[in-house]
Enzyme design. Structure first.
Site, PDB file in Angstrom:
ATOM      1  N   HIS A 136     -56.262   4.851   1.602  1.00 11.33           N
ATOM      2  CA  HIS A 136     -54.887   5.345   1.707  1.00 11.33           C
ATOM      3  C   HIS A 136     -54.096   4.648   2.806  1.00 11.33           C
ATOM      4  O   HIS A 136     -52.862   4.714   2.827  1.00 11.33           O
ATOM      5  CB  HIS A 136     -54.863   6.872   1.904  1.00 11.33           C
ATOM      6  CG  HIS A 136     -55.322   7.343   3.249  1.00 11.33           C
ATOM      7  ND1 HIS A 136     -56.584   7.835   3.465  1.00 11.33           N
ATOM      8  CD2 HIS A 136     -54.685   7.413   4.440  1.00 11.33           C
ATOM      9  CE1 HIS A 136     -56.700   8.195   4.732  1.00 11.33           C
ATOM     10  NE2 HIS A 136     -55.563   7.947   5.349  1.00 11.33           N
ATOM     11  N   ASP A 166     -61.826   6.573  -1.220  1.00 13.67           N
ATOM     12  CA  ASP A 166     -60.897   6.384  -0.106  1.00 13.67           C
ATOM     13  C   ASP A 166     -61.462   5.386   0.901  1.00 13.67           C
ATOM     14  O   ASP A 166     -61.400   5.604   2.116  1.00 13.67           O
ATOM     15  CB  ASP A 166     -60.562   7.710   0.579  1.00 13.67           C
ATOM     16  CG  ASP A 166     -59.270   7.623   1.389  1.00 13.67           C
ATOM     17  OD1 ASP A 166     -58.580   6.591   1.280  1.00 13.67           O
ATOM     18  OD2 ASP A 166     -58.961   8.566   2.129  1.00 13.67           O
ATOM     19  N   GLY A 239     -53.026   8.231  12.027  1.00 13.68           N
ATOM     20  CA  GLY A 239     -53.252   6.938  12.666  1.00 13.68           C
ATOM     21  C   GLY A 239     -54.721   6.704  12.957  1.00 13.68           C
ATOM     22  O   GLY A 239     -55.166   5.562  13.105  1.00 13.68           O
ATOM     23  N   ASN A 240     -55.491   7.790  13.069  1.00 16.34           N
ATOM     24  CA  ASN A 240     -56.940   7.670  13.241  1.00 16.34           C
ATOM     25  C   ASN A 240     -57.639   7.281  11.939  1.00 16.34           C
ATOM     26  O   ASN A 240     -58.819   6.896  11.964  1.00 16.34           O
ATOM     27  CB  ASN A 240     -57.548   8.986  13.735  1.00 16.34           C
ATOM     28  CG  ASN A 240     -57.555   9.108  15.243  1.00 16.34           C
ATOM     29  OD1 ASN A 240     -56.839   9.910  15.806  1.00 16.34           O
ATOM     30  ND2 ASN A 240     -58.366   8.292  15.898  1.00 16.34           N
ATOM     31  N   SER A 241     -56.969   7.431  10.807  1.00 20.00           N
ATOM     32  CA  SER A 241     -57.602   7.139   9.517  1.00 20.00           C
ATOM     33  C   SER A 241     -58.181   5.734   9.510  1.00 20.00           C
ATOM     34  O   SER A 241     -57.500   4.761   9.847  1.00 20.00           O
ATOM     35  CB  SER A 241     -56.581   7.275   8.386  1.00 20.00           C
ATOM     36  OG  SER A 241     -56.174   8.609   8.219  1.00 20.00           O
ATOM     37  N   THR A 257     -61.334  10.078   8.259  1.00 22.68           N
ATOM     38  CA  THR A 257     -60.545  10.002   7.033  1.00 22.68           C
ATOM     39  C   THR A 257     -59.435  11.030   6.956  1.00 22.68           C
ATOM     40  O   THR A 257     -58.327  10.725   6.519  1.00 22.68           O
ATOM     41  CB  THR A 257     -61.473  10.167   5.814  1.00 22.68           C
ATOM     42  OG1 THR A 257     -62.433   9.097   5.818  1.00 22.68           O
ATOM     43  CG2 THR A 257     -60.689  10.112   4.509  1.00 22.68           C
ATOM     44  N   ALA A 258     -59.679  12.259   7.346  1.00 20.01           N
ATOM     45  CA  ALA A 258     -58.695  13.309   7.110  1.00 20.01           C
ATOM     46  C   ALA A 258     -58.863  14.429   8.125  1.00 20.01           C
ATOM     47  O   ALA A 258     -59.895  14.538   8.797  1.00 20.01           O
ATOM     48  CB  ALA A 258     -58.840  13.868   5.692  1.00 20.01           C
ATOM     49  N   ILE A 259     -57.826  15.254   8.216  1.00 15.50           N
ATOM     50  CA  ILE A 259     -57.878  16.449   9.048  1.00 15.50           C
ATOM     51  C   ILE A 259     -57.359  17.626   8.244  1.00 15.50           C
ATOM     52  O   ILE A 259     -56.620  17.464   7.274  1.00 15.50           O
ATOM     53  CB  ILE A 259     -57.042  16.310  10.338  1.00 15.50           C
ATOM     54  CG1 ILE A 259     -55.557  16.033   9.997  1.00 15.50           C
ATOM     55  CG2 ILE A 259     -57.608  15.254  11.243  1.00 15.50           C
ATOM     56  CD1 ILE A 259     -54.650  16.020  11.199  1.00 15.50           C
ATOM     57  N   GLY A 298     -77.643   7.131 -17.162  1.00 15.65           N
ATOM     58  CA  GLY A 298     -77.344   7.657 -18.492  1.00 15.65           C
ATOM     59  C   GLY A 298     -77.422   9.167 -18.576  1.00 15.65           C
ATOM     60  O   GLY A 298     -77.882   9.712 -19.587  1.00 15.65           O
TER      61      GLY A 298
END
Length: 495
Positions: A136, A166, A239-241, A257-259, A298
């Site tokens: 992202h 991501d 910005g840490n992402s 990645t996220a908070i 499979g």
């Protein structure tokens, strides 16, 4: 009598307090002391008692004031140079309601392109310039630049990206090797372990925060399809992402990645992609893969609900239930059947289908994996070959043209390998959108890669050629059915 006993207790306490520093100093200086006595005294100072100790030499609570005053500074100096800033920019053209009208364009002019940018972080994991970040951060970017901690700036090339995970891998080049962070084993983490988060929050510059592992294997947080996150209370902000989550050994154990936040800032609930997934993804990029391939056996799986667990005799709803089997696939050849429940993979318990997907994705194609399975009430072990997903028939890609809502969409017939590339169940059949030309009618109407076109103006779509024929109809009215993420969407419009 009581006064005498109290005096004796106080005297013993004072003597013990005086002896502890002396004992510690003696242990540090006397290297020739009896190792058995040294071990016993060390265990006593650490609050452990021989074989009953609950914390080993690698993990224990701080002992004494000196240890409480220890600093993370040496660890930051070791790892921070490998954490970079990632700047992504794109040119977006804002469509004006007057575009295409000669009269209004004469007075108001045409809409002008506008530059948009985003800021994130990344981690150097290879001295040749391999940078791992979040998808992202660079999504839809026309240009991606990387700035290192020493102030240098580089143009980068996107080697591999995957929206469902991501994750993205970039490549920068220089005359000298880059500083790197060693990729650690995220499966070795335990709740309570100390961590450092390094990144560039809000663009203020490189920042380090500390915290602990709050939880493991977090899923269903609405971030990506990987659904297997490390949760930490180390402060993570916009910005840490793409930044680094570091353990006390100086190893990368996650990509921030996220908070979870209601204000946009950190409230102590952050999520990171485990380093074992990052390692597998970076290896795929180094190998020149055009997408991240997962091992194929499979078989498709679904969640074990409490009702299913009770019917199968399981004490708790754990494992992954086999919902369908490809009779020509490796799982069927090994004896796996629909209705079986996978309980563990290579000796590691499988708590859910998210855990199974994660652990499968970190394994290498061309190897075998050991599955523990509950089949017809009996536990069984079986080795299943991990193969590359079959391509099926020759992939025929068609870019649709003409005056239709589908114009500008590239479509193809699904195969297990194409389905895996698009993040679709490998047992799904049909004609799917694989790419969209920017600015095309298909992009304007909201079509997305992975959409499966089922019907157009009453015509069932089973091949790419059929969809191409349907899209060339001379009509202004369009009625079509699309499957997206397992949901059926029906649309009627005039175009």
């Amino acid at each position: 009598m009581r006064v005498k006993r109290l005096s004796l207790v106080l005297l013993c306490a004072l003597m013990a307090a005086a002896l502890v520093p002396a004992a510690r100093q003696a242990l540090a200086q006397d290297t020739k002391a009896d190792p058995g006595l040294s071990d016993v005294l060390t265990d006593m100072l650490r609050g452990a008692e021989g074989d009953n100790a609950t914390s080993g030499p690698d993990k224990r609570v701080p002992f004494g004031r000196d240890e409480m005053q220890l600093s993370f500074a040496p660890l930051v100096k070791q790892t921070a140079p490998a954490v970079v800033n990632v700047y992504a920019s794109q040119t977006a053209r804002l469509r004006s309601p007057f575009d295409g009208d000669p009269f209004f364009e004469e007075f108001f002019g045409r809409s002008q392109p506008r530059a948009q940018s985003s800021l994130g972080s990344g981690v150097l994991v290879d001295p040749t310039g391999i940078v791992v970040t979040n998808f992202h951060v660079i999504k839809d970017a026309d240009q991606v630049k990387v700035a290192t901690a020493d102030g240098r700036e580089f143009d980068s090339k996107v080697l591999l990206k995957d929206e469902t995970l991501d994750l993205a891998v970039l490549k920068i080049s220089a005359d000298k090797p880059f500083p790197v962070v060693a990729v650690g084993d995220s499966d070795a983490l335990e709740v309570g372990d100390l961590l450092l988060a390094i990144g560039n929050p809000f663009g203020v510059g490189q920042t380090t925060t500390s915290g602990i592992v709050s939880a493991l294997a977090r899923s269903h947080i609405g971030v990506s399809d990987s659904s297997f996150f490390i949760q930490t209370d180390a402060a993570i902000n916009p910005g840490n992402s793409g930044g680094a989550l570091i353990n006390m050994g100086g190893q990368l154990v996650g990509i921030n990645t996220a908070i979870y936040s209601r204000s946009g800032g950190s409230i102590g609930i952050g999520f990171a992609i485990p380093s074992n997934m990052v390692r597998a993804f970076a290896d795929a990029a180094k190998a020149g893969r055009d997408f991240f391939e997962r091992p194929y056996i499979g078989a498709e799986f679904e969640r074990v609900t409490p009702q299913i667990a009770e019917s199968l005799g399981l004490e708790t709803p754990t494992g992954a239930l086999v919902s369908s089997i490809d009779e020509a696939g490796p799982a069927a050849k090994a004896g796996l059947k629909a209705g079986d429940v996978v309980l563990s993979l290579n000796g590691t318990p499988v708590e859910s289908i998210e855990a199974l997907d994660y652990r499968m994705a970190t394994l290498s194609i061309g190897t075998n994996a050991s599955f523990a399975v509950l089949s017809k009430g009996q536990q069984a072990a079986m080795d299943i070959a991990l193969e590359r997903a079959p391509e099926g028939a020759k992939l025929a890609e068609v870019t649709l043209r003409g005056r239709s809502p589908f114009s500008g969409a590239k479509v193809a017939e699904l195969s297990p390998r194409l389905a895996q590339r698009l993040g679709i169940r490998t047992d799904v059949k049909g004609v799917t959108v694989i790419d969209i030309n920017r600015g095309s009618p298909a992009a304007g109407f909201g079509f997305q890669p992975g959409d499966i076109v089922r019907e157009v103006n009453g015509l069932t779509i089973d091949t790419a050629a059929t969809l191409e024929q349907a899209a060339m109809q001379e009509t202004r009215w369009w009625r079509f059915t699309v499957e997206r993420g397992g949901q059926i969407l029906r649309q009627v419009l005039r175009y």
